[in-house]
Design a protein around this motif. Sequence first.
Motif, PDB file in Angstrom:
ATOM      1  N   ASN A  19     111.093 142.023   4.056  1.00 35.81           N
ATOM      2  CA  ASN A  19     112.027 142.933   4.712  1.00 35.81           C
ATOM      3  C   ASN A  19     111.265 143.999   5.502  1.00 35.81           C
ATOM      4  O   ASN A  19     111.663 144.393   6.605  1.00 35.81           O
ATOM      5  N   TYR A  20     110.173 144.460   4.907  1.00 35.76           N
ATOM      6  CA  TYR A  20     109.320 145.448   5.568  1.00 35.76           C
ATOM      7  C   TYR A  20     108.724 144.849   6.841  1.00 35.76           C
ATOM      8  O   TYR A  20     108.736 145.481   7.910  1.00 35.76           O
ATOM      9  N   ASN A  37     111.196 144.529   9.778  1.00 34.25           N
ATOM     10  CA  ASN A  37     111.402 145.762  10.553  1.00 34.25           C
ATOM     11  C   ASN A  37     110.240 146.020  11.507  1.00 34.25           C
ATOM     12  O   ASN A  37     110.439 146.465  12.641  1.00 34.25           O
ATOM     13  N   PHE A  59     102.267 149.178   3.722  1.00 41.16           N
ATOM     14  CA  PHE A  59     103.392 148.699   2.903  1.00 41.16           C
ATOM     15  C   PHE A  59     103.317 149.297   1.496  1.00 41.16           C
ATOM     16  O   PHE A  59     104.330 149.767   0.957  1.00 41.16           O
ATOM     17  N   TYR A  76     104.438 152.713   1.658  1.00 43.09           N
ATOM     18  CA  TYR A  76     105.891 152.748   1.864  1.00 43.09           C
ATOM     19  C   TYR A  76     106.651 152.617   0.550  1.00 43.09           C
ATOM     20  O   TYR A  76     107.634 153.337   0.312  1.00 43.09           O
ATOM     21  N   LYS A  78     117.057 152.429  -0.676  1.00 46.86           N
ATOM     22  CA  LYS A  78     117.678 151.149  -0.345  1.00 46.86           C
ATOM     23  C   LYS A  78     119.034 151.083  -1.013  1.00 46.86           C
ATOM     24  O   LYS A  78     119.160 151.358  -2.211  1.00 46.86           O
TER      25      LYS A  78
END
Length: 342
Positions: free
Chosen positions: A56-57, A60, A85, A88, A94
């Motif tokens: 998902n990272y 983006n 990541f 992050y 979320k």
Amino acid sequence: MSTSYHTERDLINQKKILEILPFFPNYMRDFIISIENNTSSLTQLNYLMDLKLFFNYLSNILNKPVKEISYNDLDGIKARDIERFLSYVSYFEKDGKVHINKEKGKARKLSAIRSLFKFLFNSDQISANVVSKISTPKIHEKEIIRLDPDEIAKLLDEAECPENLTKRELSYNRQTRERDVAILTLFLGTGIRISECVGLNVRDINLNDNSFKITRKGGNEVVLYFSDEVKNALIKWLEKRDKIETVDKDEQALFLSLQRKRITPRAVENLVKKYSQAVTPLKKISPHKLRSTYGTSLYRETQDIYIVADVLGHKDVNTTKKHYAAIDDDIRRNASTKVKLR
């Protein structure tokens, strides 16, 4: 743990794996197949959950759907992208929830990414394994919490003759006393894991030679032994267990819930928490802490770390040393009195 229980858990994990795989590009199926023989279904599922966050990272960053992330996209990933990541996931939101990952959470996610990139590199799908350049986050070990001998006695006494429970807890205790004492005694007297305890069947217990059979992590069956103190607690529970009419007449579970089904790990965690808070409220005691308590007691008695590792089912003795070497001070202090100068 009985084979049927172990198989049931494995099937549930396999089902979840099949449900999550369509989220990923098709090559992820080959990745899972590549690690099937060396990892448990739970490990595979955890890897996919962590990799879902990673993809998902990437989605983006690359501005493309997850399903379209190709080998070339992954081949273009730099070490700094993985490090970003990991930064992050330290703190992110979320679905309206805040998620925090400290060293262990980051290390687990890096392990999943490392496993994937190793597979892609070894199968010639990417030209370099950049993840191999990234160091695993340093894990700051927490203090090992365990019960002292007097606290062990108080815990068992509280389950058998409660003095500090609420009225609601007392009403439950009257119905589950023999079961609760047996579970606590088994944890403290053998050091088994919560999954091994929950998975025990009646037929796994042999009272003739004080032994029982469990399935360790990874599926290996082993026979462990228990003391007469554990045996007496099990006998009292089995006498009551025999009189209970289970929901499923073929139910073989040793420990039952009030719903007359196999007890769940969450229920075991709650009963340990209930009794431990009543006798030692400043310590957060879980089934794993009872396992640590047993390991400590066994080490003190044997002073043999290899015996402790074998009984607890640790594949690496360094895992055992990490948890129980703290009591080496007791041994060293005792040794200082052994040599007499005059």
